[in-house]
Design an enzyme around this catalytic site. Sequence first.
Site, PDB file in Angstrom:
ATOM      1  N   ILE A  27     -60.417  18.494 -21.110  1.00 53.94           N
ATOM      2  CA  ILE A  27     -61.229  19.622 -21.998  1.00 53.94           C
ATOM      3  C   ILE A  27     -60.514  20.501 -22.918  1.00 53.94           C
ATOM      4  O   ILE A  27     -60.609  20.685 -24.082  1.00 53.94           O
ATOM      5  CB  ILE A  27     -62.184  20.428 -21.248  1.00 53.94           C
ATOM      6  N   TYR A 166     -65.633  26.227  -5.404  1.00 59.42           N
ATOM      7  CA  TYR A 166     -65.643  25.992  -6.859  1.00 59.42           C
ATOM      8  C   TYR A 166     -67.031  26.779  -7.368  1.00 59.42           C
ATOM      9  O   TYR A 166     -67.008  27.344  -8.469  1.00 59.42           O
ATOM     10  CB  TYR A 166     -65.644  24.560  -6.929  1.00 59.42           C
TER      11      TYR A 166
HETATM   12  N1  LIG Z   1     -64.422  17.778 -15.928  1.00 59.11           N
HETATM   13  C1  LIG Z   1     -65.367  17.999 -15.600  1.00 59.11           C
HETATM   14  O1  LIG Z   1     -66.396  17.211 -15.288  1.00 59.11           O
HETATM   15  C2  LIG Z   1     -65.816  19.415 -15.368  1.00 59.11           C
HETATM   16  C3  LIG Z   1     -67.220  19.805 -15.582  1.00 59.11           C
HETATM   17  C4  LIG Z   1     -67.347  21.422 -15.666  1.00 59.11           C
HETATM   18  C5  LIG Z   1     -66.273  22.340 -15.674  1.00 59.11           C
HETATM   19  N2  LIG Z   1     -65.184  21.701 -15.949  1.00 59.11           N
HETATM   20  C6  LIG Z   1     -64.130  22.777 -16.240  1.00 59.11           C
HETATM   21  O2  LIG Z   1     -63.607  22.599 -17.285  1.00 59.11           O
HETATM   22  C7  LIG Z   1     -62.073  23.019 -17.219  1.00 59.11           C
HETATM   23  C8  LIG Z   1     -60.946  22.096 -17.606  1.00 59.11           C
HETATM   24  O3  LIG Z   1     -61.077  20.997 -16.805  1.00 59.11           O
HETATM   25  P1  LIG Z   1     -60.809  19.478 -16.867  1.00 59.11           P
HETATM   26  O4  LIG Z   1     -61.808  18.720 -16.204  1.00 59.11           O
HETATM   27  O5  LIG Z   1     -60.287  19.279 -18.234  1.00 59.11           O
HETATM   28  O6  LIG Z   1     -59.580  19.341 -15.905  1.00 59.11           O
HETATM   29  P2  LIG Z   1     -58.050  18.786 -16.198  1.00 59.11           P
HETATM   30  O7  LIG Z   1     -57.550  19.020 -14.697  1.00 59.11           O
HETATM   31  O8  LIG Z   1     -58.042  17.612 -16.970  1.00 59.11           O
HETATM   32  O9  LIG Z   1     -57.269  20.012 -16.726  1.00 59.11           O
HETATM   33  C9  LIG Z   1     -57.129  21.489 -16.297  1.00 59.11           C
HETATM   34  C10 LIG Z   1     -55.776  21.769 -16.943  1.00 59.11           C
HETATM   35  O10 LIG Z   1     -55.575  23.385 -16.143  1.00 59.11           O
HETATM   36  C11 LIG Z   1     -54.277  23.301 -15.932  1.00 59.11           C
HETATM   37  N3  LIG Z   1     -54.097  24.246 -14.725  1.00 59.11           N
HETATM   38  C12 LIG Z   1     -54.538  24.380 -13.405  1.00 59.11           C
HETATM   39  N4  LIG Z   1     -54.080  25.263 -12.545  1.00 59.11           N
HETATM   40  C13 LIG Z   1     -53.389  26.100 -13.674  1.00 59.11           C
HETATM   41  C14 LIG Z   1     -52.702  27.275 -13.696  1.00 59.11           C
HETATM   42  N5  LIG Z   1     -52.921  27.791 -12.386  1.00 59.11           N
HETATM   43  N6  LIG Z   1     -52.006  27.714 -14.881  1.00 59.11           N
HETATM   44  C15 LIG Z   1     -52.249  27.123 -15.978  1.00 59.11           C
HETATM   45  N7  LIG Z   1     -52.943  25.986 -15.906  1.00 59.11           N
HETATM   46  C16 LIG Z   1     -53.526  25.278 -15.215  1.00 59.11           C
HETATM   47  C17 LIG Z   1     -53.845  21.691 -15.313  1.00 59.11           C
HETATM   48  O11 LIG Z   1     -52.450  21.743 -15.169  1.00 59.11           O
HETATM   49  C18 LIG Z   1     -54.471  21.013 -16.096  1.00 59.11           C
HETATM   50  O12 LIG Z   1     -53.940  20.747 -17.403  1.00 59.11           O
HETATM   51  C19 LIG Z   1     -61.682  23.495 -15.789  1.00 59.11           C
HETATM   52  O13 LIG Z   1     -62.102  24.937 -15.704  1.00 59.11           O
HETATM   53  C20 LIG Z   1     -62.907  22.753 -15.112  1.00 59.11           C
HETATM   54  O14 LIG Z   1     -63.347  23.483 -13.984  1.00 59.11           O
HETATM   55  C21 LIG Z   1     -64.847  20.511 -16.077  1.00 59.11           C
END
Ligand SMILES: NC(=O)c1ccc[n+]([C@@H]2O[C@H](COP(=O)([O-])OP(=O)(O)OC[C@H]3O[C@@H](n4cnc5c(N)ncnc54)[C@H](O)[C@@H]3O)[C@@H](O)[C@H]2O)c1
Length: 260
Positions: A27, A166
């Site tokens: 995202i 979470y």
């Molecule tokens: N994918 C889903 O279904 C979903 C649903 C609801 C909420 N979210 C939220 O959306 C956000 C993005 O998730 P996503 O699905 O794109 O995940 P993703 O794993 O594709 O991307 C998350 C990014 O955060 C980075 N990251 C993690 N820990 C870090 C740190 N300590 N410092 C800097 N960067 C860090 C990772 O390296 C990764 O690039 C998150 O907060 C997640 O909780 C995702």
Amino acid sequence: METKAETAIPYDLKDRFGIVTGAASGIGQAAAVHLARMGAAVALVDLNQAGLEETVALMGRQSDAPTLVFTADATDDGEVQRVVSETADAFGSLDFLINSAGILRRSGFLEMPLEEWDLMIRVNLRGPFLYCRHSVPHMVRQGRGVVVNVASLAGRSSSILGGAHYTSAKHALIGLSRHMARELGPRGVRVNAFCPGATLTPMTVNSTTEEEIEAVAATIPRQRWATPGEQAAVIGFLVSDASINITGACIDSNGGSLMI
Ligand SMILES: NC(=O)c1ccc[n+]([C@@H]2O[C@H](COP(=O)([O-])OP(=O)(O)OC[C@H]3O[C@@H](n4cnc5c(N)ncnc54)[C@H](O)[C@@H]3O)[C@@H](O)[C@H]2O)c1
């Protein structure tokens, strides 16, 4: 007192400067590309350097606005302070902050190691808090700014894929956003929580079987997972002045999951 209909506010981000955390993947990556396409200059931050390079390549085709890149840990106060101050110095303005960095772990409540609880709260709550803490003073000085904290459907209900840690972190992130919106509204800063439902990203795909993906899709009224691009479009709206009257809100994008 003006009550007449007026033209809707135009929807672009030219001359807007800001930070996207978690910009190497999912995202956050889609949001960075979309914001650049809308004309914004973006500072990308993540732990994953290779992913950041991929994002830069994707953005390059969208915009001529400058891009900054930082490899930094969102939970480290000193690193966050450096990213924010170097971004504000380089851009001369800090108009938006998108907190998308996050992690997911799957543990039942009875089995959850304490270290995993601490890690989830640290990355998913302390991280966004630190970015807010260091970014908002710049926005207050300017008299304008927008924060989008990427929470989750798990901040509005319980979590199918994560665990109690979470869910707790995401509920708290919504609380943080609401409280900041109340305090900072009079200073020109809008703060919203964005709550995606199931979205196909490395976070979810890497921790889920194909059968689980299908089973989750079957529970969603829209009958499918969202794409990162679909979520990025909502983030773009929340950053733009088209959402000028929206603050302290949880904006859901979940295919109808919360209704059922
Ligand atoms: N994918 C889903 O279904 C979903 C649903 C609801 C909420 N979210 C939220 O959306 C956000 C993005 O998730 P996503 O699905 O794109 O995940 P993703 O794993 O594709 O991307 C998350 C990014 O955060 C980075 N990251 C993690 N820990 C870090 C740190 N300590 N410092 C800097 N960067 C860090 C990772 O390296 C990764 O690039 C998150 O907060 C997640 O909780 C995702």
